[in-house]
Design a protein around this motif. Structure first.
Motif, short mmCIF file in Angstrom:
data_model
loop_
_atom_site.label_atom_id
_atom_site.label_comp_id
_atom_site.label_asym_id
_atom_site.label_seq_id
_atom_site.Cartn_x
_atom_site.Cartn_y
_atom_site.Cartn_z
N SER A 44 13.39 46.46 -26.93
CA SER A 44 12.86 45.36 -27.74
C SER A 44 11.34 45.31 -27.68
O SER A 44 10.68 45.04 -28.69
CB SER A 44 13.44 44.02 -27.27
N ILE A 45 10.76 45.54 -26.51
CA ILE A 45 9.30 45.55 -26.37
C ILE A 45 8.70 46.61 -27.30
O ILE A 45 7.75 46.35 -28.04
CB ILE A 45 8.90 45.83 -24.90
N GLU A 47 10.13 48.01 -29.93
CA GLU A 47 10.42 47.66 -31.32
C GLU A 47 9.47 46.57 -31.83
O GLU A 47 8.99 46.63 -32.96
CB GLU A 47 11.87 47.24 -31.49
N VAL A 48 9.20 45.56 -31.00
CA VAL A 48 8.24 44.51 -31.40
C VAL A 48 6.88 45.15 -31.67
O VAL A 48 6.22 44.82 -32.66
CB VAL A 48 8.15 43.40 -30.33
N ARG A 50 6.28 48.18 -32.67
CA ARG A 50 6.38 48.91 -33.95
C ARG A 50 6.32 47.96 -35.14
O ARG A 50 5.66 48.24 -36.15
CB ARG A 50 7.67 49.72 -34.00
N LEU A 51 7.02 46.84 -35.03
CA LEU A 51 7.01 45.85 -36.10
C LEU A 51 5.61 45.26 -36.29
O LEU A 51 5.18 45.04 -37.43
CB LEU A 51 8.03 44.74 -35.82
N LEU A 52 4.91 45.04 -35.19
CA LEU A 52 3.54 44.53 -35.28
C LEU A 52 2.62 45.55 -35.96
O LEU A 52 1.77 45.18 -36.78
CB LEU A 52 3.00 44.18 -33.89
N PHE A 81 3.28 33.98 -34.28
CA PHE A 81 3.92 34.73 -33.21
C PHE A 81 3.88 33.90 -31.93
O PHE A 81 2.96 33.10 -31.75
CB PHE A 81 3.20 36.07 -32.98
N ALA A 88 -0.36 41.12 -28.63
CA ALA A 88 0.06 41.96 -29.75
C ALA A 88 -0.58 43.34 -29.67
O ALA A 88 0.08 44.36 -29.90
CB ALA A 88 -0.27 41.29 -31.07
N LEU A 91 1.23 45.32 -27.04
CA LEU A 91 2.55 45.74 -27.51
C LEU A 91 2.44 46.92 -28.48
O LEU A 91 3.23 47.86 -28.45
CB LEU A 91 3.30 44.57 -28.16
N TRP A 113 6.57 44.21 -20.51
CA TRP A 113 5.50 44.71 -21.37
C TRP A 113 4.20 44.86 -20.59
O TRP A 113 3.41 45.77 -20.86
CB TRP A 113 5.34 43.86 -22.63
#
Length: 176
Positions: A44-45, A47-48, A50-52, A81, A88, A91, A113
């Motif tokens: 999840s860390i 993926e977050v 990557r989404l950012l 966020f 961010a 991440l 993270w």
């Protein structure tokens, strides 16, 4: 004065008087399930991050900064966020890191993270070696990583620290 008690939400708690005995196979199944769920945090860390990265590339710069919790302007976005811009950035650095984001290694990484971000200071080749030899594993703490970074810096494991000395030795060897 009357004390008003807050209504407490029901909590899941183990009833010590009603423990049932489970066999070793069931214990193993539960430990495996808990470990797998715990490890999803690392996925999840990444993926977050990557989404950012994707969102930052698609959102105008002025608008981007308004999306963070600590942004104190009247132009703050209605939805933000749950972390600040510096988090961010960290991440995104984790998600961009070729070793930390490599699916081959993710199951061996700690689900923190902050710890993962500290690992971005370790040269890629060294980090890969530390993961492969088990020095870095899922239960590695940030303090462990910081100590390893200090060790690498002080002992010259960075490849370029001893280049002149190594070249002198090579020249001496070749003259023999």
């Amino acid at each position: 004065h009357l004390k008003i008690k807050k209504k407490q939400e029901p909590r899941l708690i183990a009833d010590r008087d009603k423990k049932t005995q489970i066999d070793d196979a069931e214990i193993e199944r539960r430990v495996t399930e808990i470990n797998a769920t715990w490890q999803k945090a690392t996925h999840s860390i990444i993926e977050v991050g990557r989404l950012l990265i994707r969102a930052k590339a698609e959102i105008a710069h002025g608008k981007w900064r308004t999306l963070f919790r600590h942004y104190d302007d009247d132009d703050r976005a209605p939805v933000t966020f749950p972390f600040g811009q510096r988090t961010a950035e960290m991440l995104m650095a984790i998600a961009n890191h070729p070793i930390l984001s490599n699916p081959k290694f993710v199951s061996n990484l700690p689900p923190s993270w902050g710890t993962l971000y500290e690992m971005t200071d370790i040269p890629e080749e060294e980090l890969e070696t530390l993961i492969e030899n088990g020095t870095i594993k899922a239960d590695t703490r940030r303090s462990d990583v910081e100590a390893k970074i200090d060790e690498i810096r002080s002992t010259g494991l960075y490849k370029f620290d001893h280049v002149p000395e190594s070249l002198d030795r090579l020249v001496s060897f070749m003259k023999k």
